[in-house]
Design an enzyme around this catalytic site. Structure first.
Site, PDB file in Angstrom:
ATOM      1  N   GLU A   1       8.636  -4.172  11.092  1.00 42.68           N
ATOM      2  CA  GLU A   1       8.894  -2.833  10.524  1.00 42.68           C
ATOM      3  C   GLU A   1       9.333  -1.751  11.654  1.00 42.68           C
ATOM      4  O   GLU A   1       8.646  -1.792  12.760  1.00 42.68           O
ATOM      5  CB  GLU A   1       7.856  -1.869   9.755  1.00 42.68           C
ATOM      6  CG  GLU A   1       8.012  -0.813   9.068  1.00 42.68           C
ATOM      7  CD  GLU A   1       7.187  -0.461   8.030  1.00 42.68           C
ATOM      8  OE1 GLU A   1       6.389  -1.006   7.631  1.00 42.68           O
ATOM      9  OE2 GLU A   1       7.600   0.935   7.700  1.00 42.68           O
TER      10      GLU A   1
ATOM     11  N   ASP B   1       0.795  -1.302  -0.048  1.00 41.58           N
ATOM     12  CA  ASP B   1       0.075  -0.165  -0.019  1.00 41.58           C
ATOM     13  C   ASP B   1       0.745   1.347  -0.066  1.00 41.58           C
ATOM     14  O   ASP B   1       0.652   2.372  -0.092  1.00 41.58           O
ATOM     15  CB  ASP B   1      -0.853   0.023   1.230  1.00 41.58           C
ATOM     16  CG  ASP B   1      -0.544   0.037   2.627  1.00 41.58           C
ATOM     17  OD1 ASP B   1       0.961  -0.092   2.766  1.00 41.58           O
ATOM     18  OD2 ASP B   1      -1.278   0.057   3.680  1.00 41.58           O
ATOM     19  N   SER B   2       2.279   1.042   0.218  1.00 40.33           N
ATOM     20  CA  SER B   2       2.992   2.089  -0.078  1.00 40.33           C
ATOM     21  C   SER B   2       2.873   2.779  -1.576  1.00 40.33           C
ATOM     22  O   SER B   2       3.359   3.907  -1.981  1.00 40.33           O
ATOM     23  CB  SER B   2       4.514   1.558  -0.084  1.00 40.33           C
ATOM     24  OG  SER B   2       4.694   0.537  -0.620  1.00 40.33           O
TER      25      SER B   2
ATOM     26  N   ASP C   1      -0.917  -6.316  -0.529  1.00 40.92           N
ATOM     27  CA  ASP C   1      -1.052  -5.590   0.944  1.00 40.92           C
ATOM     28  C   ASP C   1      -2.608  -5.354   1.022  1.00 40.92           C
ATOM     29  O   ASP C   1      -3.292  -4.898   0.191  1.00 40.92           O
ATOM     30  CB  ASP C   1      -0.196  -4.105   0.888  1.00 40.92           C
ATOM     31  CG  ASP C   1       0.174  -4.029   2.160  1.00 40.92           C
ATOM     32  OD1 ASP C   1      -0.010  -4.594   3.163  1.00 40.92           O
ATOM     33  OD2 ASP C   1       0.897  -2.948   2.433  1.00 40.92           O
TER      34      ASP C   1
ATOM     35  N   GLU D   1      -1.863  -5.621   8.325  1.00 40.46           N
ATOM     36  CA  GLU D   1      -0.980  -4.972   9.614  1.00 40.46           C
ATOM     37  C   GLU D   1      -1.926  -5.293  11.066  1.00 40.46           C
ATOM     38  O   GLU D   1      -2.798  -5.244  10.914  1.00 40.46           O
ATOM     39  CB  GLU D   1      -0.960  -3.393   9.445  1.00 40.46           C
ATOM     40  CG  GLU D   1      -0.004  -3.131   8.008  1.00 40.46           C
ATOM     41  CD  GLU D   1       0.053  -1.387   7.924  1.00 40.46           C
ATOM     42  OE1 GLU D   1      -0.497  -0.665   9.030  1.00 40.46           O
ATOM     43  OE2 GLU D   1       0.701  -1.060   7.116  1.00 40.46           O
TER      44      GLU D   1
ATOM     45  N   LYS E   1      -1.087  -9.829   2.763  1.00 45.97           N
ATOM     46  CA  LYS E   1      -0.565  -8.956   4.070  1.00 45.97           C
ATOM     47  C   LYS E   1      -1.387  -8.124   4.853  1.00 45.97           C
ATOM     48  O   LYS E   1      -2.057  -7.378   4.071  1.00 45.97           O
ATOM     49  CB  LYS E   1       1.012  -8.546   3.764  1.00 45.97           C
ATOM     50  CG  LYS E   1       1.663  -7.727   4.983  1.00 45.97           C
ATOM     51  CD  LYS E   1       2.806  -7.140   4.718  1.00 45.97           C
ATOM     52  CE  LYS E   1       2.918  -5.864   4.052  1.00 45.97           C
ATOM     53  NZ  LYS E   1       2.303  -4.952   4.979  1.00 45.97           N
TER      54      LYS E   1
END
Ligand code: KIV
Length: 284
Positions: free
Chosen positions: A198, A64-65, A103, A135, A133
């Site tokens: 991270e 999502d960057s 993501d 978070e 993925k």
């Protein structure tokens, strides 16, 4: 894939028609635990997916960057499920063997197991992803269970979690050992096949890497992780705000600006198109 002038390119790619194409599986990635550290890079489109794969990097994160480095947002929070599907499809078209990890963007998995599973299924069915993925640590264990129960491999992500970091905890290094270890253990117990750490204290990262039986994927978390991931635009120098832990292996942004400046000048000077380019154009 067709070249832009309609001829066949050197590397045809039709994934849906080519059953011989086999991507690296989550199981194969899990078996890399404790072996040679392996690289992971993000990619968001077909050509850069191809470059990453050609460099021998066989795990690609459609992060999502994309919100920061491609879409021009200041943060990842606005990224949508549609954005990730769109970019994952492009990476899938440009690659053949790499494992594509999609993501899950903010809002696609927090509300309910059903929402999370529906979104994960879309990343696999529509986006061509091999795994997803998300978070969160202990707080997201139930979601990880729900998605893995449907047969979709999941990667966890603890430490700095950028989707919510701007809402409170910020981006500073995470040092709460007991909390981090509890989160890592919960993610593994819920069925994740790997976990991103991270900006986690290097010694805590080492400890988590030793404790878990799944690979740890470090970003800004020191040298002890099983894998290292970086954002493509940081590796290549195509984003002005790289974090301090990222290493820029090239300054592609500068190369692009220099090439475009030359093109612009040649048009203004009447140098382009020159004799060579004119000769290459077919007369219809
Ligand atoms: O979105 C992303 O690129 C990521 C990496 C920084 C791990 O989540």
């Amino acid at each position: 894939m067709k070249a832009r002038n309609g001829t066949e390119s050197a590397r045809p790619y039709e994934p849906e028609k080519n059953p011989a194409i086999r991507r690296l599986t989550a199981g194969a990635i899990k078996r890399r635990k404790g072996k040679t550290p392996f690289p992971i890079a993000t990619a968001y489109d077909a050509p850069f997916g191809q470059f990453v794969e050609a460099a021998g990097i066989d795990v690609i994160l459609v992060g999502d960057s994309v919100g920061n480095v491609v879409l021009g947002y200041d943060e990842t929070t606005p990224v949508t499920t549609e954005n990730i599907i769109y970019h994952s499809q492009a990476v899938a078209r440009g690659t053949t063997r790499a494992h594509i990890m999609a993501d899950m963007p903010f809002g696609s998995y927090q509300v309910s197991d059903e929402d999370a599973l529906r979104a994960a299924i879309r990343f696999v069915k529509e986006g061509g992803a091999c795994s997803v993925k998300l978070e969160g640590g202990r707080d997201q264990a139930q979601r990880i269970r729900a998605i893995t129960a449907a047969g979709i491999p999941v990667v966890g992500h603890i430490g700095v979690t950028p989707q919510t970091a701007g809402l409170g905890p910020g981006f500073k290094m995470r040092t709460h050992r007991d909390r981090l270890i509890d989160d890592a253990r919960s993610v593994e117990a819920a069925g994740a096949y790997a976990i991103v750490l991270e900006v986690v204290d290097f010694e805590i990262s080492r400890e988590i890497t030793e404790l878990l039986s799944i690979p740890t994927i470090g970003i800004g978390s020191g040298p002890h992780c099983d894998a290292q991931v970086l954002v493509l635009h940081d590796i290549l120098g195509m984003y002005p705000h790289s974090p301090p832990f990222a290493k820029r292996y090239a300054e592609v942004g500068n190369i692009a600006t220099a090439a475009l400046t030359r093109f612009a000048q040649e048009v203004r000077d009447g140098v382009f198109p020159g004799v060579g380019e004119r000769a290459g154009v077919k007369v219809l």
